[in-house]
Design a protein around this motif. Structure first.
Motif, PDB file in Angstrom:
ATOM      1  N   ALA A  47       0.722  -1.034   0.259  1.00  0.00           N
ATOM      2  CA  ALA A  47      -0.269  -0.032   0.080  1.00  0.00           C
ATOM      3  C   ALA A  47       0.948   0.668   0.363  1.00  0.00           C
ATOM      4  CB  ALA A  47      -0.752  -0.403   1.283  1.00  0.00           C
ATOM      5  N   GLY A  48       0.833   2.562  -0.905  1.00  0.00           N
ATOM      6  CA  GLY A  48       1.454   3.111  -0.820  1.00  0.00           C
ATOM      7  C   GLY A  48       2.827   3.425  -1.278  1.00  0.00           C
ATOM      8  N   SER A  49       3.099   2.415  -1.563  1.00  0.00           N
ATOM      9  CA  SER A  49       4.338   1.743  -1.814  1.00  0.00           C
ATOM     10  C   SER A  49       5.830   2.160  -1.402  1.00  0.00           C
ATOM     11  CB  SER A  49       5.216   2.834  -3.241  1.00  0.00           C
ATOM     12  OG  SER A  49       4.008   2.611  -4.240  1.00  0.00           O
ATOM     13  N   ALA A  50       5.629   2.283  -0.199  1.00  0.00           N
ATOM     14  CA  ALA A  50       6.153   2.297   0.990  1.00  0.00           C
ATOM     15  C   ALA A  50       6.169   0.736   2.018  1.00  0.00           C
ATOM     16  CB  ALA A  50       5.690   3.069   2.353  1.00  0.00           C
ATOM     17  N   LYS A  51       7.623   0.263   1.747  1.00  0.00           N
ATOM     18  CA  LYS A  51       7.956  -0.748   2.437  1.00  0.00           C
ATOM     19  C   LYS A  51       8.799  -0.600   3.759  1.00  0.00           C
ATOM     20  CE  LYS A  51       9.475  -5.528   0.568  1.00  0.00           C
ATOM     21  NZ  LYS A  51      10.193  -6.617   0.251  1.00  0.00           N
ATOM     22  N   SER A  52       8.734   0.317   4.505  1.00  0.00           N
ATOM     23  CA  SER A  52       8.956   0.441   6.237  1.00  0.00           C
ATOM     24  C   SER A  52      10.205  -0.391   6.393  1.00  0.00           C
ATOM     25  CB  SER A  52       8.202   1.370   7.156  1.00  0.00           C
ATOM     26  OG  SER A  52       7.880  -0.590   7.823  1.00  0.00           O
ATOM     27  N   GLU A  53      10.231  -2.156   6.631  1.00  0.00           N
ATOM     28  CA  GLU A  53      10.804  -2.949   7.178  1.00  0.00           C
ATOM     29  C   GLU A  53      12.196  -3.116   5.994  1.00  0.00           C
ATOM     30  OE1 GLU A  53       7.432  -5.419   4.424  1.00  0.00           O
ATOM     31  OE2 GLU A  53       7.475  -3.259   5.841  1.00  0.00           O
ATOM     32  N   GLY A  54      11.938  -2.268   4.719  1.00  0.00           N
ATOM     33  CA  GLY A  54      12.896  -2.006   3.828  1.00  0.00           C
ATOM     34  C   GLY A  54      14.158  -0.727   4.004  1.00  0.00           C
ATOM     35  N   LEU A  55      14.001  -0.879   2.690  1.00  0.00           N
ATOM     36  CA  LEU A  55      15.184   0.637   2.496  1.00  0.00           C
ATOM     37  C   LEU A  55      13.945   1.293   2.358  1.00  0.00           C
ATOM     38  CD1 LEU A  55      17.622   1.545   1.032  1.00  0.00           C
ATOM     39  CD2 LEU A  55      16.629   1.138  -0.942  1.00  0.00           C
ATOM     40  N   GLY A  56      12.572   1.250   2.018  1.00  0.00           N
ATOM     41  CA  GLY A  56      11.119   2.590   2.333  1.00  0.00           C
ATOM     42  C   GLY A  56      12.051   3.172   4.070  1.00  0.00           C
ATOM     43  N   ILE A  57      11.913   2.631   4.587  1.00  0.00           N
ATOM     44  CA  ILE A  57      12.521   3.516   6.130  1.00  0.00           C
ATOM     45  C   ILE A  57      13.489   4.622   5.450  1.00  0.00           C
ATOM     46  CG2 ILE A  57      14.633   2.076   6.208  1.00  0.00           C
ATOM     47  CD1 ILE A  57      11.730   3.131   8.803  1.00  0.00           C
ATOM     48  N   SER A  58      13.949   4.437   4.902  1.00  0.00           N
ATOM     49  CA  SER A  58      14.979   5.708   4.321  1.00  0.00           C
ATOM     50  C   SER A  58      13.768   6.996   3.744  1.00  0.00           C
ATOM     51  CB  SER A  58      16.224   5.551   3.712  1.00  0.00           C
ATOM     52  OG  SER A  58      15.290   5.209   1.269  1.00  0.00           O
ATOM     53  N   LEU A  59      12.508   6.950   3.677  1.00  0.00           N
ATOM     54  CA  LEU A  59      11.948   7.858   2.654  1.00  0.00           C
ATOM     55  C   LEU A  59      11.597   8.373   3.624  1.00  0.00           C
ATOM     56  CD1 LEU A  59       9.954   5.457  -0.032  1.00  0.00           C
ATOM     57  CD2 LEU A  59      11.916   6.655  -0.052  1.00  0.00           C
ATOM     58  N   LEU A  60      11.667   7.558   4.892  1.00  0.00           N
ATOM     59  CA  LEU A  60      10.790   8.933   5.790  1.00  0.00           C
ATOM     60  C   LEU A  60      11.606   9.554   7.274  1.00  0.00           C
ATOM     61  CD1 LEU A  60       8.995   5.570   6.608  1.00  0.00           C
ATOM     62  CD2 LEU A  60       8.196   7.535   5.399  1.00  0.00           C
ATOM     63  N   ALA A  68       9.451  10.173   9.803  1.00  0.00           N
ATOM     64  CA  ALA A  68       8.741   9.911  11.220  1.00  0.00           C
ATOM     65  C   ALA A  68       7.669   8.430  11.076  1.00  0.00           C
ATOM     66  CB  ALA A  68       8.859  10.613  11.591  1.00  0.00           C
ATOM     67  N   ILE A  69       7.964   7.707  12.045  1.00  0.00           N
ATOM     68  CA  ILE A  69       6.761   7.284  12.169  1.00  0.00           C
ATOM     69  C   ILE A  69       5.894   7.028  13.475  1.00  0.00           C
ATOM     70  CG2 ILE A  69       5.602   4.830  12.138  1.00  0.00           C
ATOM     71  CD1 ILE A  69       8.349   3.976   9.798  1.00  0.00           C
ATOM     72  N   HIS A  70       4.813   7.228  13.480  1.00  0.00           N
ATOM     73  CA  HIS A  70       3.690   7.204  14.806  1.00  0.00           C
ATOM     74  C   HIS A  70       2.720   6.602  14.664  1.00  0.00           C
ATOM     75  CE1 HIS A  70       6.334  10.491  15.967  1.00  0.00           C
ATOM     76  NE2 HIS A  70       6.143  11.167  15.050  1.00  0.00           N
ATOM     77  N   SER A  71       3.354   5.279  15.688  1.00  0.00           N
ATOM     78  CA  SER A  71       1.692   3.854  16.374  1.00  0.00           C
ATOM     79  C   SER A  71       2.313   3.447  17.028  1.00  0.00           C
ATOM     80  CB  SER A  71       2.030   2.602  15.006  1.00  0.00           C
ATOM     81  OG  SER A  71       1.838   1.851  14.886  1.00  0.00           O
ATOM     82  N   ASP A  72       0.967   2.826  17.664  1.00  0.00           N
ATOM     83  CA  ASP A  72       0.967   2.125  18.450  1.00  0.00           C
ATOM     84  C   ASP A  72       0.966   0.580  18.437  1.00  0.00           C
ATOM     85  OD1 ASP A  72      -1.305   1.541  17.875  1.00  0.00           O
ATOM     86  OD2 ASP A  72      -2.882   1.788  19.742  1.00  0.00           O
ATOM     87  N   ASP A  73       1.319   0.255  17.503  1.00  0.00           N
ATOM     88  CA  ASP A  73       1.468  -1.165  17.480  1.00  0.00           C
ATOM     89  C   ASP A  73       2.240  -1.431  16.208  1.00  0.00           C
ATOM     90  OD1 ASP A  73       0.703  -4.108  17.053  1.00  0.00           O
ATOM     91  OD2 ASP A  73      -1.070  -3.885  17.545  1.00  0.00           O
ATOM     92  N   PRO A  74       3.904  -1.672  16.460  1.00  0.00           N
ATOM     93  CA  PRO A  74       4.759  -1.023  15.844  1.00  0.00           C
ATOM     94  C   PRO A  74       4.323  -2.219  14.180  1.00  0.00           C
ATOM     95  CG  PRO A  74       5.454  -2.415  17.872  1.00  0.00           C
ATOM     96  CD  PRO A  74       3.950  -1.707  18.004  1.00  0.00           C
ATOM     97  N   THR A  75       4.148  -3.047  14.225  1.00  0.00           N
ATOM     98  CA  THR A  75       4.195  -3.708  13.441  1.00  0.00           C
ATOM     99  C   THR A  75       3.505  -3.487  12.327  1.00  0.00           C
ATOM    100  OG1 THR A  75       3.330  -5.381  14.084  1.00  0.00           O
ATOM    101  CG2 THR A  75       5.172  -6.180  14.383  1.00  0.00           C
ATOM    102  N   ALA A  76       2.066  -2.713  12.439  1.00  0.00           N
ATOM    103  CA  ALA A  76       1.198  -2.577  11.645  1.00  0.00           C
ATOM    104  C   ALA A  76       1.646  -1.917  10.498  1.00  0.00           C
ATOM    105  CB  ALA A  76      -0.311  -1.384  12.564  1.00  0.00           C
ATOM    106  N   LEU A  77       2.312  -1.200  10.369  1.00  0.00           N
ATOM    107  CA  LEU A  77       3.025  -0.769   9.119  1.00  0.00           C
ATOM    108  C   LEU A  77       3.464  -2.222   7.797  1.00  0.00           C
ATOM    109  CD1 LEU A  77       3.140   1.985   7.307  1.00  0.00           C
ATOM    110  CD2 LEU A  77       5.579   2.056   8.166  1.00  0.00           C
ATOM    111  N   ILE A  78       3.614  -2.778   8.209  1.00  0.00           N
ATOM    112  CA  ILE A  78       3.795  -3.914   7.996  1.00  0.00           C
ATOM    113  C   ILE A  78       2.723  -4.699   7.125  1.00  0.00           C
ATOM    114  CG2 ILE A  78       5.305  -6.305   8.063  1.00  0.00           C
ATOM    115  CD1 ILE A  78       6.977  -5.145  10.358  1.00  0.00           C
ATOM    116  N   GLY A  79       1.654  -4.656   7.690  1.00  0.00           N
ATOM    117  CA  GLY A  79       0.738  -5.312   7.308  1.00  0.00           C
ATOM    118  C   GLY A  79      -0.224  -5.699   8.681  1.00  0.00           C
ATOM    119  N   LEU A  80       0.737  -6.247   9.199  1.00  0.00           N
ATOM    120  CA  LEU A  80      -0.988  -6.503  10.200  1.00  0.00           C
ATOM    121  C   LEU A  80       0.045  -6.483  12.427  1.00  0.00           C
ATOM    122  CD1 LEU A  80      -2.448  -8.592  10.968  1.00  0.00           C
ATOM    123  CD2 LEU A  80      -0.466 -10.893  10.907  1.00  0.00           C
TER     124      LEU A  80
END
Length: 200
Positions: A156-169, A171-183
């Motif tokens: 979703a959104g072409s953003a893969k934060s668990e890989g190189l996509g973290i370099s696009l960001l 900041a990330i704010h979440s109360d459930d740290p794996t949610a951005l990966i997909g679950l």
């Protein structure tokens, strides 16, 4: 006299996503994956969070209908730029367009999870909201290099934060740290326990 142990119900992940499969594998609990047959098209005017929740429930119910004795996890993620849902790009061209649009923006990711057991009537669902801030200095060349390296066309959104996509960001704010990966695994664990599966 030995204590009788009631076997746990089968656990099914109603998804073909390798990212979600890898997250559920962290639980060290046997499970299988079943592809849900669900139309993922948004309803006109549907808010991104409502879309994610509706699809997570639809996926869980679709698989539970085929496996009524099982406890089924369904999930969906929708990225949200200024209230507009952004799906999976599918192509390089669309991924470039998405990342250019997100440059310097705050993008919300709505990751919904639903747990359903048809035999017991168990249904729970929730949505984790992740606020991400994309770098304002993200150049077209950087976007191109990232996409060629990761090819995140199924994210979703072409953003893969668990890989190189973290370099696009920034900041990330979440109360459930794996949610951005997909679950959102904190929420998933809570629901799976409530449905009757012991964790850990």
């Amino acid at each position: 006299m030995s204590e009788l142990h009631t076997p746990q119900r089968p656990l099914i992940l109603g998804s073909t996503s390798r990212y979600r499969r890898e997250l559920v594998e962290r639980l060290h609990t046997p499970f299988t994956c079943v592809a849900p047959d669900v139309d993922e098209a948004p309803i006109p005017g549907e808010a991104p969070g409502a879309l994610a929740l509706r699809l997570a429930l639809a996926k869980a119910h679709a698989v539970a209908a085929l496996h009524p004795e099982a406890i089924v996890i369904g999930s969906d993620q929708v990225s949200d730029l200024n209230g507009q849902p952004m799906g999976k790009p599918g192509t390089h061209k669309r991924a470039v367009e998405m990342l250019r649009a997100m440059r310097g923006q705050t993008v919300m990711f709505h990751t919904a999870v639903a747990v359903v057991c048809k035999a017991t009537g168990f249904v729970q669902s929730d949505v984790a909201v992740i606020r991400t801030m994309f770098r304002s200095d993200l150049s077209d060349d950087a976007i191109e290099r990232y996409l060629r390296a990761e090819q995140p066309y199924d994210c979703a959104g072409s953003a893969k934060s668990e890989g190189l996509g973290i370099s696009l960001l920034d900041a990330i704010h979440s109360d459930d740290p794996t949610a951005l990966i997909g679950l959102p695994m904190i929420r998933t664990c809570r629901m799976v326990r409530a449905a009757g599966i012991e964790l850990p």
